[in-house]
Design an enzyme around this catalytic site. Structure first.
Site, short mmCIF file in Angstrom:
data_model
loop_
_atom_site.label_atom_id
_atom_site.label_comp_id
_atom_site.label_asym_id
_atom_site.label_seq_id
_atom_site.Cartn_x
_atom_site.Cartn_y
_atom_site.Cartn_z
N ASN A 1 5.38 -9.48 3.31
CA ASN A 1 4.72 -9.14 4.57
C ASN A 1 4.28 -7.69 4.49
OD1 ASN A 1 4.19 -9.72 7.64
ND2 ASN A 1 5.25 -7.75 7.56
N LEU B 1 8.74 -4.60 16.05
CA LEU B 1 9.08 -5.44 17.19
C LEU B 1 9.59 -6.80 16.70
CD1 LEU B 1 6.13 -4.54 19.56
CD2 LEU B 1 8.41 -3.55 19.49
N TYR C 1 3.58 -0.45 11.01
CA TYR C 1 4.61 -0.14 12.00
C TYR C 1 4.82 1.37 11.99
CZ TYR C 1 5.64 -4.95 10.54
OH TYR C 1 5.54 -6.27 10.19
N ARG C 2 4.97 1.96 13.14
CA ARG C 2 5.14 3.40 13.14
C ARG C 2 6.56 3.75 12.68
NH1 ARG C 2 4.84 4.22 19.70
NH2 ARG C 2 7.07 4.12 20.15
N ASP D 1 1.64 6.02 23.32
CA ASP D 1 1.27 4.71 22.79
C ASP D 1 -0.17 4.38 23.16
OD1 ASP D 1 1.45 1.99 21.79
OD2 ASP D 1 3.62 2.22 22.00
N GLY E 1 6.49 -9.66 11.32
CA GLY E 1 6.99 -10.19 10.07
C GLY E 1 8.08 -9.35 9.43
#
Length: 502
Positions: free
Chosen positions: A185, A204, A189-190, A298, A208
């Site tokens: 995968n 989250l 992502y931060r 965000d 994946g």
């Protein structure tokens, strides 16, 4: 279909940007704390070029020797170019990708031969494993690992600290073979930097990477991870595409780039990594240790609260001899994710039409965080059709599960034109009849307007012409200029007011 030669790495794409006048180097020192984001945002809002900050100033006042590249996908043209096509060919590429997802059987030899490009695309997904690679020209491990050498930005005044925002994070399922890249995968992502060798991985639960982490954690083992910084454009965009769970983003990048992905074994973790990347952070994600991640600005335009996420320990940093650090920011649109989302919307339209054939066009307004609102035009043929389309979008397609407002219009309305939308809402929608509301549906927990985190209502507006049993009144006739009158006006303007002619 591909309009540009393959870009084997980030530098190849930057060369194209420079050759088309879309690249600027900034020699003046610019702090990575707040100031670099301010410059980036100002340039992005003006549709400006890719920026290379040659002399980033770190948080302690030192100058970094590692340049920072931002605004890579700050225009739709560059996103399309990163996919290998022109903006005009996006829908064609979308149809091609839709066919790859759900191919129909060939109709005879001629049809089979016409699908050779699709077969070639499938072959390009097979990675080529190399023994050496530019990304491993320099290796720091053990006590030499030092994340503070990388000019990671602190983007907003309320941010908790430095945040890596454009990583391609590679993981694989527990029990899988490290050589089987088809099981990998790749997600964006931060990653919050904690100290010299530790960071926080914010993935989250439905993503994946998080699913792979749960598999390793159930076995009581840390998850091997590779955080790729400065990948080639096909890998970057594949990692952001909403691909089916059975499709590996890492191998799918070959379809977009037109060439086989080149991978190399990592130095300290059992993973393959992109050979042509700028930097790779290798490490292990703890099965149990977490730390508060955030707050950070965000895509909603608000700071999200601090929450616990897994801690990753970096065991090696590998990079080119003269690496570039690729970065971006997230915030209230416009930002790069919103621009990429607009392009992906065009790519997704053929797939959406395959599920809901009456849809003619669809727009996700970037100002609505790119997915909170959708405007859909349909070929309306029967009463209640607009409501059926709303429910189909919410129920059949996962990418619309967080879309809390849908406006359905007729196919004579441009769904990306606010004036058209306002006219349709004002003249074809009655609030007592044409509004559908549902409660307690899934919602992004970052939506502070929802009564409960993760649950919210949804609303649909039927702004289509009412037909059949939908109304007891005779519907009005839309005024339109006759074609011959429009032609007369165009001819006259060309002769008398050429500057106003179409």
């Amino acid at each position: 279909m591909r309009a540009f030669p393959p870009y084997p790495n980030l530098r190849g794409f930057l060369d194209w940007c420079a050759g088309t006048g879309q690249f600027v180097s900034i020699a003046e020192p610019v702090p990575v704390r707040h100031r670099m984001t301010a410059v980036h945002r100002a340039v992005l809002e003006r549709g400006g070029p890719v920026l290379r900050f040659d002399h980033p100033v770190l948080g302690d006042g030192r100058r970094s020797e590692m340049p920072v590249v931002t605004n890579l996908f700050g225009t739709a043209e560059r996103v399309a170019a990163g996919l290998g096509v022109s903006e005009e060919s996006l829908e064609e590429l979308g149809a091609f990708l839709a066919e790859l997802r759900s191919p129909s059987p060939p109709d005879g030899m001629k049809d089979a031969l016409s699908r050779w490009p699709m077969l070639k695309a499938a072959l390009t997904t097979r990675p080529k494993v190399c023994r050496s690679a530019p990304v491993q020209q320099e290796v720091q491990g053990g006590e030499d690992v030092d994340l503070s050498r990388i000019p990671v930005q602190t983007h907003w005044p309320g941010d908790a600290g430095p945040l890596i925002t454009w990583p391609v994070v590679l993981t694989r399922p527990f029990g899988s073979d490290a050589e089987d890249a088809g099981k990998y995968n790749a997600g964006v992502y931060r990653v919050q930097v904690l100290d010299r060798s530790r960071a926080i991985m914010r993935w989250l639960p439905h993503r994946g990477g998080a699913a792979h982490h749960r598999g390793w954690a159930r076995a009581g083992e840390p998850t091997p991870v590779a955080i790729v910084l400065g990948a080639d454009p096909a890998t970057l965009l594949s990692s952001a595409l909403p691909l089916p769970e059975t499709v590996s983003e890492l191998t799918f990048s070959g379809v977009l780039s037109g060439c086989r992905p080149r991978l190399v074994p990592a130095k300290t973790v059992p993973l393959l990594v992109p050979a042509e990347a700028e930097i790779v952070l290798e490490g292990w994600v703890s099965p149990t240790e977490t730390a508060p991640e955030g707050p950070f600005g965000d895509h909603t335009g608000y700071y999200n609260p601090a929450e616990p996420f897994p801690v990753v320990t970096i065991t090696a940093i590998t990079h080119r001899r003269d690496p570039l650090y690729l970065s971006t920011y997230t915030g209230r649109p416009p930002d790069e994710p919103a621009i990429i989302g607009g392009v992906f919307n065009k790519l997704a339209l053929p797939t959406i039409r395959a599920q809901i054939p009456e849809i003619r066009d669809l727009w996700l307004p970037p100002a609505a965080c790119s997915y909170r609102m959708a405007v859909v035009s349909i070929d309306k043929r029967y009463p209640g059709q607009a409501r059926r389309v709303m429910m189909a979008l919410w129920g059949m397609l996962p990418q619309f599960s967080y879309t809390k407002m849908i406006v359905v219009v007729d196919d004579d309305i441009d769904p990306s034109n606010w004036d058209d939308i306002a006219w349709a809402l004002s003249t074809r929608m009655d609030p007592s009849r044409d509004v559908m509301m549902i409660e307690n549906t899934p919602m992004d927990y970052l939506d502070f307007a929802s009564p409960q985190a993760g649950l919210a209502g949804k609303i649909g507006f039927d702004a289509t012409t009412k037909i059949g049993s939908e109304t007891a009144r005779e519907w009005g006739e839309v005024m339109r200029t006759a074609p011959e009158d429009a032609a007369f006006a165009d001819d006259l303007l060309r002769r008398v007011l050429p500057e106003m002619a179409r």
